[in-house]
Design a protein around this motif. Sequence first.
Motif, PDB file in Angstrom:
ATOM      1  N   GLY A 119       0.802  -1.216   0.000  1.00 38.95           N
ATOM      2  CA  GLY A 119       0.000   0.000   0.000  1.00 38.95           C
ATOM      3  C   GLY A 119       0.835   1.266   0.000  1.00 38.95           C
ATOM      4  N   GLN A 120       1.934   1.275   0.753  1.00 39.37           N
ATOM      5  CA  GLN A 120       2.764   2.465   0.846  1.00 39.37           C
ATOM      6  C   GLN A 120       3.696   2.601  -0.355  1.00 39.37           C
ATOM      7  OE1 GLN A 120       2.090   0.264   3.083  1.00 39.37           O
ATOM      8  NE2 GLN A 120       1.794   1.174   5.061  1.00 39.37           N
ATOM      9  N   CYS A 121       4.379   1.514  -0.711  1.00 40.51           N
ATOM     10  CA  CYS A 121       5.407   1.583  -1.763  1.00 40.51           C
ATOM     11  C   CYS A 121       4.834   1.744  -3.169  1.00 40.51           C
ATOM     12  CB  CYS A 121       6.290   0.329  -1.729  1.00 40.51           C
ATOM     13  SG  CYS A 121       7.226   0.131  -0.196  1.00 40.51           S
ATOM     14  N   LYS A 122       3.702   1.120  -3.454  1.00 39.32           N
ATOM     15  CA  LYS A 122       3.178   1.099  -4.820  1.00 39.32           C
ATOM     16  C   LYS A 122       1.832   1.793  -5.017  1.00 39.32           C
ATOM     17  CE  LYS A 122       6.049  -0.991  -7.303  1.00 39.32           C
ATOM     18  NZ  LYS A 122       6.961  -0.153  -8.077  1.00 39.32           N
ATOM     19  N   PHE A 123       1.018   1.884  -3.961  1.00 34.53           N
ATOM     20  CA  PHE A 123      -0.318   2.467  -4.111  1.00 34.53           C
ATOM     21  C   PHE A 123      -0.460   3.816  -3.414  1.00 34.53           C
ATOM     22  CE2 PHE A 123      -2.160  -2.097  -4.463  1.00 34.53           C
ATOM     23  CZ  PHE A 123      -1.843  -2.147  -5.811  1.00 34.53           C
ATOM     24  N   GLU A 124       0.614   4.327  -2.840  1.00 36.33           N
ATOM     25  CA  GLU A 124       0.647   5.652  -2.207  1.00 36.33           C
ATOM     26  C   GLU A 124      -0.382   5.823  -1.081  1.00 36.33           C
ATOM     27  OE1 GLU A 124       0.495   8.558  -5.353  1.00 36.33           O
ATOM     28  OE2 GLU A 124       2.203   7.670  -6.373  1.00 36.33           O
ATOM     29  N   LEU A 125      -0.605   4.771  -0.308  1.00 38.59           N
ATOM     30  CA  LEU A 125      -1.470   4.849   0.873  1.00 38.59           C
ATOM     31  C   LEU A 125      -0.618   5.220   2.079  1.00 38.59           C
ATOM     32  CD1 LEU A 125      -3.662   1.641   0.427  1.00 38.59           C
ATOM     33  CD2 LEU A 125      -4.342   4.006   0.013  1.00 38.59           C
ATOM     34  N   ASP A 126      -1.201   5.913   3.026  1.00 40.51           N
ATOM     35  CA  ASP A 126      -0.493   6.320   4.240  1.00 40.51           C
ATOM     36  C   ASP A 126      -0.774   5.339   5.375  1.00 40.51           C
ATOM     37  OD1 ASP A 126       0.575   8.653   3.108  1.00 40.51           O
ATOM     38  OD2 ASP A 126      -1.261   9.761   3.531  1.00 40.51           O
ATOM     39  N   SER A 127       0.312   4.998   6.104  1.00 40.54           N
ATOM     40  CA  SER A 127       0.169   4.140   7.269  1.00 40.54           C
ATOM     41  C   SER A 127       1.363   4.333   8.181  1.00 40.54           C
ATOM     42  CB  SER A 127       0.074   2.672   6.856  1.00 40.54           C
ATOM     43  OG  SER A 127       0.124   1.833   7.984  1.00 40.54           O
ATOM     44  N   ASP A 128       1.117   4.302   9.479  1.00 35.42           N
ATOM     45  CA  ASP A 128       2.195   4.376  10.457  1.00 35.42           C
ATOM     46  C   ASP A 128       2.836   3.013  10.690  1.00 35.42           C
ATOM     47  OD1 ASP A 128       1.700   7.077  10.810  1.00 35.42           O
ATOM     48  OD2 ASP A 128       0.318   6.738  12.482  1.00 35.42           O
ATOM     49  N   GLU A 129       2.246   1.955  10.131  1.00 39.20           N
ATOM     50  CA  GLU A 129       2.700   0.599  10.383  1.00 39.20           C
ATOM     51  C   GLU A 129       3.780   0.132   9.406  1.00 39.20           C
ATOM     52  OE1 GLU A 129      -0.599  -2.085  10.737  1.00 39.20           O
ATOM     53  OE2 GLU A 129      -1.773  -0.603  11.822  1.00 39.20           O
ATOM     54  N   GLY A 130       4.190   0.944   8.471  1.00 40.67           N
ATOM     55  CA  GLY A 130       5.181   0.514   7.479  1.00 40.67           C
ATOM     56  C   GLY A 130       4.522  -0.211   6.332  1.00 40.67           C
ATOM     57  N   CYS A 131       5.276  -1.082   5.703  1.00 45.08           N
ATOM     58  CA  CYS A 131       4.778  -1.799   4.522  1.00 45.08           C
ATOM     59  C   CYS A 131       3.631  -2.728   4.903  1.00 45.08           C
ATOM     60  CB  CYS A 131       5.913  -2.578   3.880  1.00 45.08           C
ATOM     61  SG  CYS A 131       7.221  -1.504   3.236  1.00 45.08           S
ATOM     62  N   SER A 132       2.531  -2.611   4.166  1.00 44.40           N
ATOM     63  CA  SER A 132       1.336  -3.425   4.423  1.00 44.40           C
ATOM     64  C   SER A 132       0.686  -3.810   3.110  1.00 44.40           C
ATOM     65  CB  SER A 132       0.320  -2.641   5.260  1.00 44.40           C
ATOM     66  OG  SER A 132       0.856  -2.275   6.494  1.00 44.40           O
ATOM     67  N   LEU A 133       0.082  -4.992   3.086  1.00 48.96           N
ATOM     68  CA  LEU A 133      -0.586  -5.497   1.895  1.00 48.96           C
ATOM     69  C   LEU A 133      -1.804  -4.645   1.557  1.00 48.96           C
ATOM     70  CD1 LEU A 133      -0.424  -7.843  -0.150  1.00 48.96           C
ATOM     71  CD2 LEU A 133      -2.010  -9.080   1.319  1.00 48.96           C
ATOM     72  N   ALA A 134      -1.996  -4.400   0.264  1.00 50.82           N
ATOM     73  CA  ALA A 134      -3.151  -3.634  -0.205  1.00 50.82           C
ATOM     74  C   ALA A 134      -3.626  -4.197  -1.540  1.00 50.82           C
ATOM     75  CB  ALA A 134      -2.790  -2.157  -0.354  1.00 50.82           C
ATOM     76  N   VAL A 135      -4.874  -3.929  -1.857  1.00 54.94           N
ATOM     77  CA  VAL A 135      -5.443  -4.286  -3.160  1.00 54.94           C
ATOM     78  C   VAL A 135      -5.938  -3.016  -3.828  1.00 54.94           C
ATOM     79  CG1 VAL A 135      -6.143  -6.609  -2.479  1.00 54.94           C
ATOM     80  CG2 VAL A 135      -7.769  -4.750  -2.260  1.00 54.94           C
ATOM     81  N   ARG A 136      -5.927  -3.030  -5.154  1.00 56.78           N
ATOM     82  CA  ARG A 136      -6.510  -1.917  -5.909  1.00 56.78           C
ATOM     83  C   ARG A 136      -7.639  -2.499  -6.748  1.00 56.78           C
ATOM     84  NH1 ARG A 136      -2.417   2.110  -8.471  1.00 56.78           N
ATOM     85  NH2 ARG A 136      -1.841   0.284  -9.690  1.00 56.78           N
ATOM     86  N   ILE A 137      -8.847  -2.022  -6.458  1.00 54.44           N
ATOM     87  CA  ILE A 137     -10.057  -2.483  -7.134  1.00 54.44           C
ATOM     88  C   ILE A 137     -10.762  -1.256  -7.681  1.00 54.44           C
ATOM     89  CG2 ILE A 137     -12.292  -3.608  -6.807  1.00 54.44           C
ATOM     90  CD1 ILE A 137     -10.957  -5.239  -4.537  1.00 54.44           C
ATOM     91  N   ASN A 138     -11.089  -1.280  -8.968  1.00 51.21           N
ATOM     92  CA  ASN A 138     -11.741  -0.141  -9.628  1.00 51.21           C
ATOM     93  C   ASN A 138     -10.967   1.160  -9.407  1.00 51.21           C
ATOM     94  OD1 ASN A 138     -13.817  -1.847 -10.533  1.00 51.21           O
ATOM     95  ND2 ASN A 138     -14.973  -1.525  -8.660  1.00 51.21           N
ATOM     96  N   LYS A 139      -9.660   1.094  -9.550  1.00 51.48           N
ATOM     97  CA  LYS A 139      -8.748   2.236  -9.474  1.00 51.48           C
ATOM     98  C   LYS A 139      -8.626   2.846  -8.078  1.00 51.48           C
ATOM     99  CE  LYS A 139      -9.360   3.374 -14.320  1.00 51.48           C
ATOM    100  NZ  LYS A 139      -9.678   4.406 -15.304  1.00 51.48           N
ATOM    101  N   LYS A 140      -9.131   2.162  -7.044  1.00 50.80           N
ATOM    102  CA  LYS A 140      -8.996   2.650  -5.675  1.00 50.80           C
ATOM    103  C   LYS A 140      -8.302   1.588  -4.833  1.00 50.80           C
ATOM    104  CE  LYS A 140     -11.100   4.798  -1.823  1.00 50.80           C
ATOM    105  NZ  LYS A 140     -12.035   4.920  -0.858  1.00 50.80           N
ATOM    106  N   ALA A 141      -7.321   2.025  -4.021  1.00 51.26           N
ATOM    107  CA  ALA A 141      -6.551   1.107  -3.195  1.00 51.26           C
ATOM    108  C   ALA A 141      -7.113   1.036  -1.781  1.00 51.26           C
ATOM    109  CB  ALA A 141      -5.090   1.543  -3.164  1.00 51.26           C
TER     110      ALA A 141
END
Length: 104
Positions: free
Chosen positions: A31-53
């Motif tokens: 989420g942080q490295c590739k989808f530009e999501l913010d988190s205090d927890e560091g690298c975390s798994l994320a999905v992008r569905i319909n252009k939203k992560a």
Amino acid sequence: MKKILFLSIFMIAISCSNSKEIKQVAEVSCGQCKFELDSDEGCSLAVRINKKAYFVEGFKIDDFGDAHDEHTGFCNVIRKAEVTGKFIDDKFVASSIELVDEIE
């Protein structure tokens, strides 16, 4: 009494329809490295569905190998997966994630 019963059934029906599980192919990555999501927890798994992560609950980023691997890690590449789950509180609660792309 009938009104209370009807209202109870109506509320249950609404709550069940809002948490419908979906199954589709989506992009999966950090989420942080590739989808530009913010988190205090560091690298975390994320999905992008319909252009939203969305951050994922139910699976961790290292469940699919080293997240920082140069060729297959979610912090370096965006992969395709068949995901099953539902949206709860702006997160994707996954019951299944199966990678479908081929990495050489």
